[in-house]
Design a protein around this motif. Sequence first.
Motif, PDB file in Angstrom:
ATOM      1  N   LEU A 215       0.984  -1.102  -0.031  1.00 25.26           N
ATOM      2  CA  LEU A 215       0.042  -0.111   0.044  1.00 25.26           C
ATOM      3  C   LEU A 215       1.108   1.310  -0.183  1.00 25.26           C
ATOM      4  N   THR A 216       0.766   2.191  -1.169  1.00 20.12           N
ATOM      5  CA  THR A 216       1.429   3.279  -1.219  1.00 20.12           C
ATOM      6  C   THR A 216       0.959   4.723  -0.966  1.00 20.12           C
ATOM      7  N   ALA A 217       1.769   5.528  -0.485  1.00 22.15           N
ATOM      8  CA  ALA A 217       1.150   7.031  -0.229  1.00 22.15           C
ATOM      9  C   ALA A 217       2.461   7.831  -1.027  1.00 22.15           C
ATOM     10  N   MET A 218       2.180   8.894  -1.386  1.00 16.86           N
ATOM     11  CA  MET A 218       3.081   9.701  -1.863  1.00 16.86           C
ATOM     12  C   MET A 218       2.752  11.275  -1.497  1.00 16.86           C
ATOM     13  N   ASN A 219       3.697  11.871  -0.854  1.00 18.05           N
ATOM     14  CA  ASN A 219       3.572  13.328  -0.363  1.00 18.05           C
ATOM     15  C   ASN A 219       3.440  14.021  -1.492  1.00 18.05           C
ATOM     16  N   ILE A 220       2.469  14.809  -2.231  1.00 16.91           N
ATOM     17  CA  ILE A 220       2.584  15.462  -3.545  1.00 16.91           C
ATOM     18  C   ILE A 220       3.201  16.767  -3.342  1.00 16.91           C
ATOM     19  N   LYS A 221       3.711  17.152  -2.126  1.00 16.28           N
ATOM     20  CA  LYS A 221       4.360  18.199  -2.284  1.00 16.28           C
ATOM     21  C   LYS A 221       5.830  18.023  -2.498  1.00 16.28           C
ATOM     22  N   THR A 222       6.334  17.101  -2.179  1.00 16.76           N
ATOM     23  CA  THR A 222       7.740  16.510  -2.167  1.00 16.76           C
ATOM     24  C   THR A 222       8.017  15.289  -2.831  1.00 16.76           C
ATOM     25  N   HIS A 223       6.895  14.540  -3.346  1.00 15.13           N
ATOM     26  CA  HIS A 223       7.051  13.362  -3.909  1.00 15.13           C
ATOM     27  C   HIS A 223       7.679  12.221  -3.345  1.00 15.13           C
ATOM     28  N   GLU A 224       7.963  12.508  -2.003  1.00 17.81           N
ATOM     29  CA  GLU A 224       8.318  11.261  -1.163  1.00 17.81           C
ATOM     30  C   GLU A 224       7.338  10.070  -1.160  1.00 17.81           C
ATOM     31  N   LEU A 225       7.987   8.960  -1.111  1.00 15.75           N
ATOM     32  CA  LEU A 225       6.971   7.695  -1.052  1.00 15.75           C
ATOM     33  C   LEU A 225       7.121   7.051   0.388  1.00 15.75           C
ATOM     34  N   ALA A 226       5.842   6.604   0.850  1.00 14.63           N
ATOM     35  CA  ALA A 226       5.873   5.738   1.828  1.00 14.63           C
ATOM     36  C   ALA A 226       5.349   4.354   1.508  1.00 14.63           C
ATOM     37  N   GLN A 227       5.492   3.327   1.984  1.00 19.91           N
ATOM     38  CA  GLN A 227       4.976   1.847   1.545  1.00 19.91           C
ATOM     39  C   GLN A 227       4.919   0.904   2.680  1.00 19.91           C
ATOM     40  N   VAL A 228       3.911   0.232   2.614  1.00 19.21           N
ATOM     41  CA  VAL A 228       3.817  -0.898   3.850  1.00 19.21           C
ATOM     42  C   VAL A 228       3.507  -2.247   2.835  1.00 19.21           C
ATOM     43  N   ASN A 229       3.992  -3.235   3.385  1.00 15.94           N
ATOM     44  CA  ASN A 229       3.579  -4.778   2.823  1.00 15.94           C
ATOM     45  C   ASN A 229       2.188  -4.978   3.309  1.00 15.94           C
ATOM     46  N   CYS A 230       1.631  -5.742   2.369  1.00 10.77           N
ATOM     47  CA  CYS A 230       0.398  -6.199   2.441  1.00 10.77           C
ATOM     48  C   CYS A 230       0.556  -7.811   2.377  1.00 10.77           C
ATOM     49  N   ALA A 231       0.690  -8.318   3.451  1.00 13.25           N
ATOM     50  CA  ALA A 231       1.245  -9.803   3.598  1.00 13.25           C
ATOM     51  C   ALA A 231       0.276 -10.852   2.722  1.00 13.25           C
ATOM     52  N   THR A 232      -1.037 -10.461   3.099  1.00 20.54           N
ATOM     53  CA  THR A 232      -2.373 -11.483   2.732  1.00 20.54           C
ATOM     54  C   THR A 232      -2.818 -11.047   1.405  1.00 20.54           C
ATOM     55  N   HIS A 233      -2.953 -12.309   0.708  1.00 22.39           N
ATOM     56  CA  HIS A 233      -3.500 -11.896  -0.707  1.00 22.39           C
ATOM     57  C   HIS A 233      -5.156 -12.297  -0.542  1.00 22.39           C
ATOM     58  N   TYR A 234      -5.825 -11.078  -0.216  1.00 22.36           N
ATOM     59  CA  TYR A 234      -7.247 -11.084  -0.137  1.00 22.36           C
ATOM     60  C   TYR A 234      -8.222 -11.377  -1.119  1.00 22.36           C
ATOM     61  N   SER A 235      -7.676 -11.125  -2.392  1.00 19.33           N
ATOM     62  CA  SER A 235      -8.639 -11.339  -3.549  1.00 19.33           C
ATOM     63  C   SER A 235      -8.015 -12.569  -4.358  1.00 19.33           C
ATOM     64  N   ASN A 236      -9.089 -13.257  -5.005  1.00 20.12           N
ATOM     65  CA  ASN A 236      -8.879 -14.354  -5.858  1.00 20.12           C
ATOM     66  C   ASN A 236      -8.690 -13.921  -7.298  1.00 20.12           C
ATOM     67  N   ASP A 237      -9.043 -12.686  -7.411  1.00 17.74           N
ATOM     68  CA  ASP A 237      -8.960 -12.143  -8.738  1.00 17.74           C
ATOM     69  C   ASP A 237      -7.738 -11.759  -9.089  1.00 17.74           C
ATOM     70  N   GLY A 238      -7.237 -11.595 -10.398  1.00 20.44           N
ATOM     71  CA  GLY A 238      -6.048 -11.274 -10.708  1.00 20.44           C
ATOM     72  C   GLY A 238      -5.753  -9.621 -10.738  1.00 20.44           C
ATOM     73  N   ALA A 239      -4.683  -9.241 -10.862  1.00 15.35           N
ATOM     74  CA  ALA A 239      -4.432  -8.001 -10.660  1.00 15.35           C
ATOM     75  C   ALA A 239      -4.919  -6.793 -11.693  1.00 15.35           C
ATOM     76  N   GLU A 240      -5.421  -7.702 -12.813  1.00 18.81           N
ATOM     77  CA  GLU A 240      -6.029  -6.732 -13.897  1.00 18.81           C
ATOM     78  C   GLU A 240      -7.407  -6.975 -13.877  1.00 18.81           C
ATOM     79  N   ASP A 241      -7.890  -7.444 -12.817  1.00 17.14           N
ATOM     80  CA  ASP A 241      -9.585  -7.522 -12.545  1.00 17.14           C
ATOM     81  C   ASP A 241      -9.853  -6.048 -12.301  1.00 17.14           C
ATOM     82  N   ASP A 242     -11.051  -5.736 -12.906  1.00 11.24           N
ATOM     83  CA  ASP A 242     -11.789  -4.396 -12.644  1.00 11.24           C
ATOM     84  C   ASP A 242     -12.713  -4.438 -11.479  1.00 11.24           C
TER      85      ASP A 242
END
Length: 341
Positions: A314-341
Amino acid sequence: MAFFNSHDAHSVEYVDAIPENYKTKKQQRLWKYIAVAVATIVIIIVVVVVAVVVTDNKKKSSTSTYSLSQYAHLTQIVSNNDTSLQQKERIFVVGDVHGCIDEFNSLLDTIKYNTTTDQIILAGDITSKGPDSLGVIRRAKELGALCVRGNHDDKVIRFKTFENEKGQNSMYPLNAVMPEGNVPDPLKFKNYHEPLALNMSQEDYDYLVSCPAILHIPFLNNTIIVHAGLDPSIPSLKDQVPYLVMNMRDIDSQKEPTRESGVGTQWAVEWNSYQQSLTLNNTMIYYGHDAGRGLNIQQYTFGLDTGCVYGGKLTAMNIKTHELAQVNCATHYSNDGAEDD
């Protein structure tokens, strides 16, 4: 008995009133060239007129193809130039949360989010697929988070609006299609977004409905937040097609936006190319939706859906500085593919 013969010079009735007009060879050639030139001009005019009509009809057809549901209750654009927003020290845009409440809270802890000095903006698809969509909505409301509508949020809203107006007893049989007119993504009542909609409170619904298709922040580098993208061929925000703003990924070979990926050029590539041709008024776009491409940082576009619901980040960006912060999402919650709408 005499007969009239108009071609008999010996006939008493013959009158040579229209003498023959003989042309020289030079004159004949000249008239031939003039005739060819006129015919060519006529053909060009016809081709241009037909092309304009076809293009105009194509645009009208494209717009009509993506009709909004009468249950969408969508605000297309919100332009936020509020002084209170300008005074925020940090403004974060967060990619698709998809109901992943634990990861959302973890991200807030990581960036040490302060509701007084910071502002958070959710780039759509707040709901569905993950374990606690209502928890994310309520946390976002508690934080005073700004938001844009994602394609999954849109489906939830349409179901809830239908229930509010028609009653839950009208949402049967489950295999029936909800009557919404000629929408590009018709929904059956058995769709997995429906139970989520039925469990929403009015406050949950009101918050989700408040998320526009396009959030425009003029004072901050002419920033725009959308869920999926913008059509680079449409210069005016008000003329963008809401369904495509929430669903597009590529620009196909016909130069039309499509929800499919890998069938053309990513819309962001086209957008950056267009922006680089400008000398003033460049527009920065922050978006989610395209988990298949992951973190996608270009000069004027910032793709922040890093597939948390699929076990990514899960990603956040400070749009004033473009600094990124991320956390890992260990669990695969969805059975759908990444391209699923």
